[in-house]
Design a protein around this motif. Structure first.
Motif, short mmCIF file in Angstrom:
data_model
loop_
_atom_site.label_atom_id
_atom_site.label_comp_id
_atom_site.label_asym_id
_atom_site.label_seq_id
_atom_site.Cartn_x
_atom_site.Cartn_y
_atom_site.Cartn_z
N VAL A 159 0.84 -1.20 0.00
CA VAL A 159 0.00 0.00 0.00
C VAL A 159 0.87 1.25 0.00
O VAL A 159 0.58 2.24 -0.68
CB VAL A 159 -0.97 -0.01 1.20
CG1 VAL A 159 -1.74 1.30 1.29
CG2 VAL A 159 -1.95 -1.18 1.08
N ARG A 175 -6.58 -2.23 6.11
CA ARG A 175 -6.11 -1.63 4.86
C ARG A 175 -6.31 -0.11 4.90
O ARG A 175 -5.53 0.64 4.30
CB ARG A 175 -6.85 -2.26 3.67
CG ARG A 175 -6.56 -3.76 3.57
CD ARG A 175 -7.30 -4.45 2.44
NE ARG A 175 -7.18 -5.90 2.57
CZ ARG A 175 -7.67 -6.78 1.72
NH1 ARG A 175 -8.32 -6.37 0.65
NH2 ARG A 175 -7.51 -8.08 1.93
N TRP A 220 -3.33 1.15 6.77
CA TRP A 220 -2.14 1.19 5.93
C TRP A 220 -2.19 2.40 4.99
O TRP A 220 -1.18 3.08 4.77
CB TRP A 220 -2.03 -0.09 5.10
CG TRP A 220 -1.79 -1.32 5.91
CD1 TRP A 220 -1.20 -1.41 7.14
CD2 TRP A 220 -2.13 -2.66 5.53
NE1 TRP A 220 -1.16 -2.72 7.55
CE2 TRP A 220 -1.72 -3.51 6.59
CE3 TRP A 220 -2.75 -3.24 4.43
CZ2 TRP A 220 -1.89 -4.90 6.56
CZ3 TRP A 220 -2.93 -4.61 4.39
CH2 TRP A 220 -2.49 -5.43 5.45
N PHE A 251 -6.80 -3.90 -4.53
CA PHE A 251 -6.04 -4.74 -3.60
C PHE A 251 -6.56 -6.16 -3.74
O PHE A 251 -7.76 -6.39 -3.69
CB PHE A 251 -6.24 -4.25 -2.16
CG PHE A 251 -5.31 -4.89 -1.15
CD1 PHE A 251 -4.26 -4.16 -0.60
CD2 PHE A 251 -5.47 -6.21 -0.76
CE1 PHE A 251 -3.39 -4.74 0.33
CE2 PHE A 251 -4.61 -6.80 0.16
CZ PHE A 251 -3.58 -6.06 0.70
#
Length: 334
Positions: A171, A200, A203, A276
């Motif tokens: 990321v 996520r 991140w 992702f």
């Protein structure tokens, strides 16, 4: 287990469950084997009694499997999401190589379906791997003594083993790439399965702050293509200056790509998109999707390998062996 002072704990039997629920042995058997010959209230009473007593019937004693085979329960949120089907494919391949059977349970990403699955799963399988949104204490109450491997979630209790996804560096690389391409307004389409934002999201916000990028341009999305499109529409309506988005997964990214075209934004000229997961479908859209990619099949295979270690009494693997790392794969969308 039932114990008395000075005595060895006694193993809970089907008779104990029958007495506790006020039914016959045959009714307990029907309830635990999900037969349809009893009414729903009686079945629920039996399942509650079995769980309260910590009863788990021996599948081997009931002759459902050979002594040299295992049946594994794989619990996933959504069979229609290709990410989970790819993980399942890896688990099935690894289990097949060991002569094990795998039963797949889909919970539709709903807490009630997950609880219903857990209520019956321990009488049908020998061990469990998969995705769970419930607390570890609740998971333990359903799977007492049963080997459990969590996928994509780090277990806090020593009771559970886990296969983790580490996408932090991927990321960071994605955000750094977007900044290098001149983007200063970067949004995120996140997906929450619990009250707090996803890992996520953490991140992304950490990476954005490294480049002095506004880390609050985040909209929650349903984990579908339609959800991705709706979330992008919401984001751009509030912040039309956004020129790039990072998404929780590739499914949401595909929806964002479609919505960007509908809004007249060219990808990547007017709007860069990075997903992702690195799913195969990313190569089938136009432009091909850039993604922080991981080996989805490895996730499932690692879960089976870890389960084999637990069942053989070898304990867990080294922590570094239980992590699947995600890396930035650039393509046409960013």
């Amino acid at each position: 287990m039932v114990s008395t002072p000075g005595a060895e704990p006694r193993k809970i039997t089907i008779n104990d469950v029958a007495r506790s629920a006020g039914v016959s042995r045959q009714t307990v058997s029907r309830a635990l084997n999900d037969k349809g010959e009893i009414d729903g209230d009686t079945k629920q009473r039996v399942l509650d009694a079995a769980r309260a007593l910590g009863y788990r019937p021996s599948r081997f004693a009931r002759g459902l499997v050979r002594q040299d085979t295992m049946t594994i329960g794989l619990v996933i949120p959504d069979l229609l999401n290709p990410f989970f089907t790819e993980v399942a494919a890896g688990a099935l391949e690894a289990a097949r190589s060991r002569g094990w059977h795998v039963v797949v349970y889909a919970t539709a990403d709903r807490a009630d379906e997950e609880r219903d699955t857990l209520q019956v799963i321990t009488s049908q399988v020998d061990a469990v791997i998969g995705y769970f949104s419930c607390s570890e204490s609740e998971l333990e109450s359903y799977t007492r003594g049963m080997p459990v491997v969590l996928i994509g979630r780090e277990g806090r209790s020593a009771r559970f083993s886990s296969i983790r996804i580490d996408g932090e560096q991927g990321v960071r690389a994605a955000v750094a790439h977007l900044v290098a391409e001149g983007h200063t307004r970067i949004g995120m389409l996140d997906h929450r399965t619990r009250a707090e934002p996803s890992i996520r999201h953490d991140w992304f916000t950490a990476a954005a702050r490294e480049h002095a990028i506004d880390a609050h341009l985040v909209v929650d999305a349903d984990q579908t293509a339609d959800g991705g499109g709706a979330a992008l529409r919401t984001l751009l309506a509030a912040r039309p200056e956004v020129t790039a988005v990072f998404t929780f997964n590739d499914i949401i990214a595909v929806g964002a790509l479609r919505e960007a075209r509908r809004l007249g934004r060219s990808v990547p000229r007017d709007l860069a998109v990075i997903g992702f997961d690195g799913l195969q479908l990313g190569a089938l859209v136009e432009p091909p999707l850039s993604s922080v990619a991981l080996d989805t099949r490895k996730l499932g295979a690692l879960a089976i390998e870890q389960l084999a270690r637990l069942l053989s009494g070898l304990g867990t693997s080294e922590a570094d062996d239980l992590v699947v790392h995600a890396e930035l794969h650039l393509s046409g969308s960013a």
